[in-house]
Design a protein around this motif. Structure first.
Motif, short mmCIF file in Angstrom:
data_model
loop_
_atom_site.label_atom_id
_atom_site.label_comp_id
_atom_site.label_asym_id
_atom_site.label_seq_id
_atom_site.Cartn_x
_atom_site.Cartn_y
_atom_site.Cartn_z
N LYS A 58 23.81 37.17 65.28
CA LYS A 58 23.67 36.94 63.83
C LYS A 58 25.00 36.49 63.23
CE LYS A 58 21.91 37.13 59.68
NZ LYS A 58 21.07 36.01 59.20
N GLU A 59 26.08 37.13 63.63
CA GLU A 59 27.40 36.77 63.11
C GLU A 59 27.76 35.33 63.48
OE1 GLU A 59 30.05 39.62 64.79
OE2 GLU A 59 29.36 41.27 63.50
N ILE A 60 27.47 34.96 64.73
CA ILE A 60 27.79 33.59 65.18
C ILE A 60 26.96 32.57 64.41
CG2 ILE A 60 27.73 32.00 67.13
CD1 ILE A 60 28.09 34.48 68.96
N SER A 61 25.65 32.84 64.27
CA SER A 61 24.78 31.89 63.57
C SER A 61 25.21 31.72 62.12
CB SER A 61 23.32 32.35 63.65
OG SER A 61 23.10 33.53 62.90
N GLU A 62 25.60 32.81 61.48
CA GLU A 62 26.05 32.72 60.08
C GLU A 62 27.35 31.93 59.97
OE1 GLU A 62 26.18 36.78 58.76
OE2 GLU A 62 24.17 36.67 57.88
N SER A 63 28.24 32.13 60.93
CA SER A 63 29.53 31.41 60.88
C SER A 63 29.33 29.91 61.07
CB SER A 63 30.47 31.96 61.95
OG SER A 63 30.05 31.60 63.25
N LEU A 64 28.27 29.55 61.81
CA LEU A 64 27.98 28.13 62.06
C LEU A 64 27.07 27.51 61.01
CD1 LEU A 64 27.37 28.35 65.92
CD2 LEU A 64 29.34 27.28 64.79
N GLY A 65 26.42 28.34 60.23
CA GLY A 65 25.48 27.84 59.23
C GLY A 65 24.18 27.36 59.82
N ILE A 66 23.70 28.05 60.86
CA ILE A 66 22.42 27.71 61.47
C ILE A 66 21.48 28.91 61.36
CG2 ILE A 66 23.15 28.37 63.82
CD1 ILE A 66 21.47 25.95 64.83
N LYS A 67 20.26 28.68 60.92
CA LYS A 67 19.29 29.74 60.70
C LYS A 67 18.62 30.17 62.01
CE LYS A 67 19.50 29.77 56.11
NZ LYS A 67 19.93 30.97 55.35
N ILE A 68 18.14 31.40 62.03
CA ILE A 68 17.33 31.90 63.14
C ILE A 68 15.96 32.27 62.55
CG2 ILE A 68 17.06 33.63 64.95
CD1 ILE A 68 20.10 33.81 65.08
#
Length: 267
Positions: A58-68
């Protein structure tokens, strides 16, 4: 069409680190990434390391701006909901826990596989009971269930799948529609028009009727123009996510080629 492009995690090699996969997906142009849980994850369910792993994702996805947007699993092939509902319900809970940690809204569920020891009618009864119980778990977590059409020897056509949904009769249960899984026995455009608003999310891959194999969208026998028109007709506005195997020679090329095909099909 206001379609969003995502990518399924299995479109990258299993040995590819999750951070690398998320970065690659973002770099290619995808706005969503579907996380999967495997047997190793499931066996750690309830342990601290389970939560640590998915919180990190979740932290990585938020830092990249990509949704899950969703969580998938292949564990329903191991724990058949029709013959082993108790273990399958544990898988449901694990998926829901991951979805909660990732702020994902949809969990993918295979509604069981056909077995010769049960009548066809009994498959409907057992699947209905399982899905209704699963819907209660999902409701507690605030997520919805997308039942995927697969090659499972039961619920093989759109009218049968709709019958199953009608028997389940739960607002938080719909369809995780896989375009490629309809061939060779049916046509995806027919499924879309029958299931309509009950389609919660869409997997895309092609199927070559001559070679009997799956592939990148536009590489096989699917009538993609008809698929696009049918999705427009029912007003679908969610994610479409390629679920294709990676090429042996390059970890991200299949995801890149799929993205090119999605732009060609959906604009």
């Amino acid at each position: 069409m206001k379609i969003k492009f995502g990518i399924n995690c299995w479109s990258f090699p299993k040995t590819f680190p999750i951070e690398s996969a998320l970065k690659a997906a973002k770099g290619i142009g995808y706005c969503g990434y579907e996380v999967g849980i495997g047997l190793e994850d499931f066996e750690k369910f309830g342990k601290d390391e389970f939560k640590v792993k998915f919180k990190r994702i979740k932290e990585i996805s938020e830092s990249l701006g990509i949704k899950i947007p969703s969580v998938a699993t292949g564990l329903f092939w191991r724990y058949n909901p029709i013959t082993n509902s108790e273990d399958a319900l544990k898988v449901i809970k694990a998926e829901c826990e991951v979805a909660s940690l990732l702020d994902a809204k949809i969990i993918l569920v295979v509604p069981g596989s056909g077995v010769s020891t049960l009548s066809y009618e009994e498959h409907f009864e057992k699947a209905t009971n399982f899905i209704q119980r699963a819907s209660i778990i999902a409701e507690d977590y605030g997520v919805i269930i997308g039942l995927e059409n697969v090659w499972n020897r039961v619920f093989a056509g759109p009218l049968e799948f709709k019958m199953l949904l009608d028997k389940v009769n739960k607002d938080n249960v719909g369809v995780y529609f896989d375009v490629g899984n309809t061939l060779p026995h049916s046509l995806p455009e027919h499924w879309i028009e029958v299931l309509g608003k009950k389609i919660f999310q869409v997997h895309v891959k092609d199927f070559n009727l001559g070679e009997l194999k799956f592939g990148i969208p536009l590489s096989g026998s699917i009538n993609w123009e008809a698929v696009r028109r049918s999705l427009e007709k029912v007003g679908y506005r969610g994610y479409v996510l390629p679920e294709v195997p990676p090429y042996l020679g390059d970890p991200i090329k299949a995801a890149e080629d799929s993205f090119t095909s999605l732009k060609k099909i959906f604009g």
